[in-house]
Scaffold this active site. Sequence first.
Site, PDB file in Angstrom:
ATOM      1  N   VAL A   1       0.825  -1.204   0.000  1.00 43.23           N
ATOM      2  CA  VAL A   1       0.000   0.000   0.000  1.00 43.23           C
ATOM      3  C   VAL A   1       0.860   1.256   0.000  1.00 43.23           C
ATOM      4  O   VAL A   1       0.635   2.183  -0.766  1.00 43.23           O
ATOM      5  CB  VAL A   1      -0.959   0.004   1.213  1.00 43.23           C
ATOM      6  CG1 VAL A   1      -1.791   1.277   1.222  1.00 43.23           C
ATOM      7  CG2 VAL A   1      -1.861  -1.216   1.177  1.00 43.23           C
TER       8      VAL A   1
ATOM      9  N   ASN B   1       9.801   5.712   2.147  1.00 38.84           N
ATOM     10  CA  ASN B   1      11.098   6.178   1.663  1.00 38.84           C
ATOM     11  C   ASN B   1      11.309   7.638   2.075  1.00 38.84           C
ATOM     12  O   ASN B   1      10.437   8.474   1.824  1.00 38.84           O
ATOM     13  CB  ASN B   1      11.169   6.035   0.145  1.00 38.84           C
ATOM     14  CG  ASN B   1      10.946   4.600  -0.295  1.00 38.84           C
ATOM     15  OD1 ASN B   1      11.600   3.683   0.193  1.00 38.84           O
ATOM     16  ND2 ASN B   1       9.991   4.387  -1.193  1.00 38.84           N
TER      17      ASN B   1
ATOM     18  N   GLU C   1       3.029   6.737   7.324  1.00 39.35           N
ATOM     19  CA  GLU C   1       4.334   6.962   6.694  1.00 39.35           C
ATOM     20  C   GLU C   1       5.000   8.227   7.234  1.00 39.35           C
ATOM     21  O   GLU C   1       6.225   8.275   7.373  1.00 39.35           O
ATOM     22  CB  GLU C   1       4.186   7.029   5.170  1.00 39.35           C
ATOM     23  CG  GLU C   1       3.467   5.850   4.526  1.00 39.35           C
ATOM     24  CD  GLU C   1       3.918   4.494   5.030  1.00 39.35           C
ATOM     25  OE1 GLU C   1       5.129   4.289   5.221  1.00 39.35           O
ATOM     26  OE2 GLU C   1       3.059   3.625   5.250  1.00 39.35           O
TER      27      GLU C   1
ATOM     28  N   HIS D   1       6.748   7.285  10.321  1.00 39.85           N
ATOM     29  CA  HIS D   1       8.002   6.580  10.067  1.00 39.85           C
ATOM     30  C   HIS D   1       9.190   7.539   9.909  1.00 39.85           C
ATOM     31  O   HIS D   1      10.343   7.109  10.049  1.00 39.85           O
ATOM     32  CB  HIS D   1       7.881   5.719   8.810  1.00 39.85           C
ATOM     33  CG  HIS D   1       7.419   4.321   9.059  1.00 39.85           C
ATOM     34  ND1 HIS D   1       8.009   3.489   9.992  1.00 39.85           N
ATOM     35  CD2 HIS D   1       6.413   3.594   8.481  1.00 39.85           C
ATOM     36  CE1 HIS D   1       7.397   2.313   9.981  1.00 39.85           C
ATOM     37  NE2 HIS D   1       6.427   2.345   9.077  1.00 39.85           N
TER      38      HIS D   1
END
Length: 541
Positions: free
Chosen positions: A150, A154, A178, A181
């Site tokens: 999904v 990065n 994300e 993260h």
Amino acid sequence: IWWLDPELTYGNAKPFVFTQGHSVCNRSFFPCFDTPAVKCTYSATVKAPAGIQVLMSATQSTYLEEEGVYQFYMEYPVPAYLVALVAGDLIHADIGPRSRVWAEPCLLPTAISKLSGMVERWLTAAESLYGPYIWGRYDIVFLPPSFPIVAMENPCLTFIISSILESDEFLIIDVIHEVAHSWFGNAVTNATWEEMWLSEGLATYAQRRITTETYGAAFTCLETAFRLDALHRQMKLLGEDNPVSKLQVKLEPGVNPSNLMNLFTYEKGYCFVYYLSQLCGDPRHFDSFLRAYIEKYKFTSVVAQDLLDSFLNYFPELKEQCVESKAGLEFERWLNATGPPLAEPDLSQGSSLTKPVETLFKLWTTEPLDSAAAASSVDLTKWRTFQTVLFLDRLLDGSPLPHEVIKKLSECYSSQLDSMNAEIRIRWLQIVVRNDYYPDLYKVRRFLENQMSRMYTIPLYEDLCTGTLKSFALEIFYQTQNQLHPNLRKTIQQILSQGLNPLPAIDTTAVTTDTPAMVLEDKVSEATNGAISLRDVNVSA
């Protein structure tokens, strides 16, 4: 490295390529120490044809147009799996002071409308909790449906599958996860894949702190209830003594760490982190600890003992109370015991959203069925997406349902659900399949004819092939196979061929490899001999 012909993109105009490094796939991209324990800066030079935009997970980039050469530099040390590249027919728009969205031209207006102004709001909330965002820019690129997961965190450039754009609440959660993260996983990384929960559990906790700050506790509790439901569903399939349910998983030689990604990594890890926060009494005290933890360990890799020692040193009063050895809740047991979380969060603040779901589910599953009362009790079009998917998931858990129930459910909701997003529709269609409800099978066909992503095809093919509808599945597959990425074709072939003679070979010369960058139909499925829907196995990286 995933090479896509133009036909596998939304615009059908230009070829597309992307990489997916998590967890040990970048060794096929460039020579590296492919372990999260090792971090370094990197630079890259990429030459591309005119009209192809190249992006990488880097803090700096330049483009020499006359030479068609891009140069990238990541100035902060990162593990190999966070080096990422994407190239294709991509254009951008700014959606905030430090964020832009990249997408194929036909998708860009939708991406802008969904995210404009939102990312900065989430970044600001995260910074107020965990300290400065250290990566400079936070850009997002939407990838074709062949992207095997999904989302992927990065640094500087989050990758997200375009298919999720139509499901607003899932898009919000995935992007915020994300964003989280950026602190937990990217700045401070698990040193070994055996402790992946150090990134995923902490990122999930941070994600929910961010959503609480921006959308309120009720919404966060609803999303948590939905995920914990999925965790317990996976537990039933695997059994409570399955070693993959440990937070500290033992990796045997030759096992791809991606095969061990499951909801325990996320949700059991989250429950342990939440438990630690509760020991502090006030979550804001725990936020302060996490800020100090990030500051101490940023740009390094850690093991669980680093986190737990830092926690006890930051709260000496808890250390004096020996909270790490509290009977039944020992830190060691959290890490190494199989089975469900030792404690789960109090979700009562979400009762205004979860109680209606529980009430409606009981109305539809209590005998004798009063379909008139059930149908008139709730207007699903007024519900949040997570309420509807929680309701449908519970119906899925109870399937097969009595024929009268599935017939009345279809009469009440099927046409309403047709106009809702794919996360909702796939669940209703799984209910249709698991109950062999033939009047709505044409909707299953229509859905699969228009889906090219793993997340919206694999669960339905698994359900079709575990029931009486395998010939129906074969028919749809042979009609739609050319619009699927060869890796996905191969996976569906494997599902279809279980219990049959081998299927005719399909030409896969369009790509250089048939090995998925991230294996999602993993050892879990083999161990249980039963279908585990993709959505129950992996949410996002």
